[in-house]
Design a protein around this motif. Structure first.
Motif, PDB file in Angstrom:
ATOM      1  N   GLU A  39      15.586  -0.144  34.172  1.00  0.00           N
ATOM      2  CA  GLU A  39      15.864  -0.456  32.898  1.00  0.00           C
ATOM      3  C   GLU A  39      15.164   0.692  31.919  1.00  0.00           C
ATOM      4  N   ARG A  40      14.371   1.582  32.519  1.00  0.00           N
ATOM      5  CA  ARG A  40      13.706   2.427  31.569  1.00  0.00           C
ATOM      6  C   ARG A  40      14.762   3.550  31.430  1.00  0.00           C
ATOM      7  N   LYS A  41      15.322   3.788  32.589  1.00  0.00           N
ATOM      8  CA  LYS A  41      16.570   4.794  32.514  1.00  0.00           C
ATOM      9  C   LYS A  41      17.464   4.507  31.316  1.00  0.00           C
ATOM     10  N   ASP A  42      17.953   3.259  31.501  1.00  0.00           N
ATOM     11  CA  ASP A  42      18.901   2.658  30.914  1.00  0.00           C
ATOM     12  C   ASP A  42      18.579   2.767  29.512  1.00  0.00           C
ATOM     13  N   LEU A  43      17.247   2.620  28.916  1.00  0.00           N
ATOM     14  CA  LEU A  43      16.839   2.633  27.547  1.00  0.00           C
ATOM     15  C   LEU A  43      16.704   3.945  27.170  1.00  0.00           C
ATOM     16  N   GLN A  44      16.142   4.898  28.036  1.00  0.00           N
ATOM     17  CA  GLN A  44      16.221   6.344  27.729  1.00  0.00           C
ATOM     18  C   GLN A  44      17.756   6.905  27.413  1.00  0.00           C
ATOM     19  N   SER A  45      18.607   6.158  28.265  1.00  0.00           N
ATOM     20  CA  SER A  45      20.151   6.733  28.048  1.00  0.00           C
ATOM     21  C   SER A  45      20.571   6.276  26.855  1.00  0.00           C
ATOM     22  N   ASP A  46      20.169   5.246  26.288  1.00  0.00           N
ATOM     23  CA  ASP A  46      20.356   4.628  25.225  1.00  0.00           C
ATOM     24  C   ASP A  46      20.144   5.477  23.878  1.00  0.00           C
ATOM     25  N   LEU A  47      18.686   6.027  24.216  1.00  0.00           N
ATOM     26  CA  LEU A  47      18.155   6.855  23.156  1.00  0.00           C
ATOM     27  C   LEU A  47      18.826   8.118  23.213  1.00  0.00           C
ATOM     28  N   ARG A  48      19.437   8.592  24.213  1.00  0.00           N
ATOM     29  CA  ARG A  48      20.025  10.049  24.335  1.00  0.00           C
ATOM     30  C   ARG A  48      21.326   9.693  23.518  1.00  0.00           C
ATOM     31  N   TYR A  49      22.107   8.658  23.729  1.00  0.00           N
ATOM     32  CA  TYR A  49      23.142   8.346  23.080  1.00  0.00           C
ATOM     33  C   TYR A  49      23.111   8.429  21.681  1.00  0.00           C
ATOM     34  N   LEU A  50      22.220   7.679  21.134  1.00  0.00           N
ATOM     35  CA  LEU A  50      22.060   7.455  19.703  1.00  0.00           C
ATOM     36  C   LEU A  50      21.730   8.873  19.069  1.00  0.00           C
ATOM     37  N   GLU A  51      20.845   9.552  19.804  1.00  0.00           N
ATOM     38  CA  GLU A  51      20.488  10.997  19.404  1.00  0.00           C
ATOM     39  C   GLU A  51      21.644  11.736  19.290  1.00  0.00           C
ATOM     40  N   GLY A  52      22.626  11.899  20.256  1.00  0.00           N
ATOM     41  CA  GLY A  52      23.826  12.375  20.334  1.00  0.00           C
ATOM     42  C   GLY A  52      24.658  12.132  18.851  1.00  0.00           C
ATOM     43  N   ILE A  53      24.723  11.014  18.464  1.00  0.00           N
ATOM     44  CA  ILE A  53      25.668  10.530  17.594  1.00  0.00           C
ATOM     45  C   ILE A  53      25.096  11.306  16.150  1.00  0.00           C
ATOM     46  N   ARG A  54      23.451  11.033  16.235  1.00  0.00           N
ATOM     47  CA  ARG A  54      23.033  11.757  15.165  1.00  0.00           C
ATOM     48  C   ARG A  54      23.251  13.119  15.035  1.00  0.00           C
ATOM     49  N   ASP A  55      22.962  13.791  16.108  1.00  0.00           N
ATOM     50  CA  ASP A  55      23.328  15.501  16.186  1.00  0.00           C
ATOM     51  C   ASP A  55      24.723  15.804  15.719  1.00  0.00           C
ATOM     52  N   ALA A  56      25.581  14.878  16.213  1.00  0.00           N
ATOM     53  CA  ALA A  56      27.135  15.173  15.938  1.00  0.00           C
ATOM     54  C   ALA A  56      27.475  15.056  14.407  1.00  0.00           C
ATOM     55  N   ARG A  57      26.750  14.089  13.748  1.00  0.00           N
ATOM     56  CA  ARG A  57      26.767  14.029  12.267  1.00  0.00           C
ATOM     57  C   ARG A  57      26.363  15.281  11.506  1.00  0.00           C
ATOM     58  N   LYS A  58      25.154  15.721  12.287  1.00  0.00           N
ATOM     59  CA  LYS A  58      24.632  17.071  11.591  1.00  0.00           C
ATOM     60  C   LYS A  58      25.122  18.357  12.053  1.00  0.00           C
ATOM     61  N   GLY A  59      26.539  18.137  13.006  1.00  0.00           N
ATOM     62  CA  GLY A  59      27.075  19.104  13.200  1.00  0.00           C
ATOM     63  C   GLY A  59      26.385  20.041  14.502  1.00  0.00           C
ATOM     64  N   ILE A  60      25.769  19.293  15.082  1.00  0.00           N
ATOM     65  CA  ILE A  60      24.957  19.928  16.160  1.00  0.00           C
ATOM     66  C   ILE A  60      25.548  19.676  17.646  1.00  0.00           C
ATOM     67  N   SER A  61      26.141  20.356  18.317  1.00  0.00           N
ATOM     68  CA  SER A  61      27.011  20.196  19.546  1.00  0.00           C
ATOM     69  C   SER A  61      26.048  20.196  20.576  1.00  0.00           C
ATOM     70  N   ALA A  62      26.245  19.751  22.015  1.00  0.00           N
ATOM     71  CA  ALA A  62      25.507  19.859  23.039  1.00  0.00           C
ATOM     72  C   ALA A  62      25.229  21.172  23.529  1.00  0.00           C
ATOM     73  N   LEU A  63      26.411  21.983  23.205  1.00  0.00           N
ATOM     74  CA  LEU A  63      26.211  23.340  23.646  1.00  0.00           C
ATOM     75  C   LEU A  63      25.426  24.109  22.803  1.00  0.00           C
TER      76      LEU A  63
END
Length: 119
Positions: A39-63
């Motif tokens: 459950e903790r890993k799932d919640l952490q994964s959710d946080l990473r997903y949401l952070e990825g959306i915010r980064d993408a909107r800022k123009g920050i890619s994973a690379l």
């Protein structure tokens, strides 16, 4: 997070995403002892997903996140996380992460020769 939640997150504005992240963090902190590891890993994964959306909107890619990572930050992260977890957190493949480590001299280019010897 299921597909409906992911679609909902993609349509949210930054403030709504940030509020959702705070809610998840609050749940992790308040129920830490009661949550199972999965459950903790799932919640952490959710946080990473949401952070990825915010980064993408800022123009920050994973690379670019990987390129901004310093050796000292990596060493600090590696104390409590595996390379698989770190690459997942950054949103890059394990092979891309391994290439980054080779370029930074953190792992040898092959078993017999270190980067310094390669010349």
């Amino acid at each position: 997070m299921d597909e409906l939640d992911m679609e909902k997150a993609r349509k949210m504005n930054t403030l709504e995403i940030r509020a959702w992240q705070r809610e998840i963090i609050g749940k992790i902190e308040s129920d830490f002892d009661e949550l199972s590891i999965s459950e903790r890993k799932d919640l952490q994964s959710d946080l990473r997903y949401l952070e990825g959306i915010r980064d993408a909107r800022k123009g920050i890619s994973a690379l670019s996140n990987l390129q901004m990572l310093t050796v000292d930050e990596y060493k600090e992260m590696s104390k409590s996380n595996s390379d698989k977890d770190i690459s997942s957190e950054l949103g890059v493949s394990r092979s891309t992460f391994a290439d980054w480590k080779r370029k930074k001299g953190l792992i040898p280019w092959n078993k017999n020769m270190t980067k310094a010897e390669k010349i």
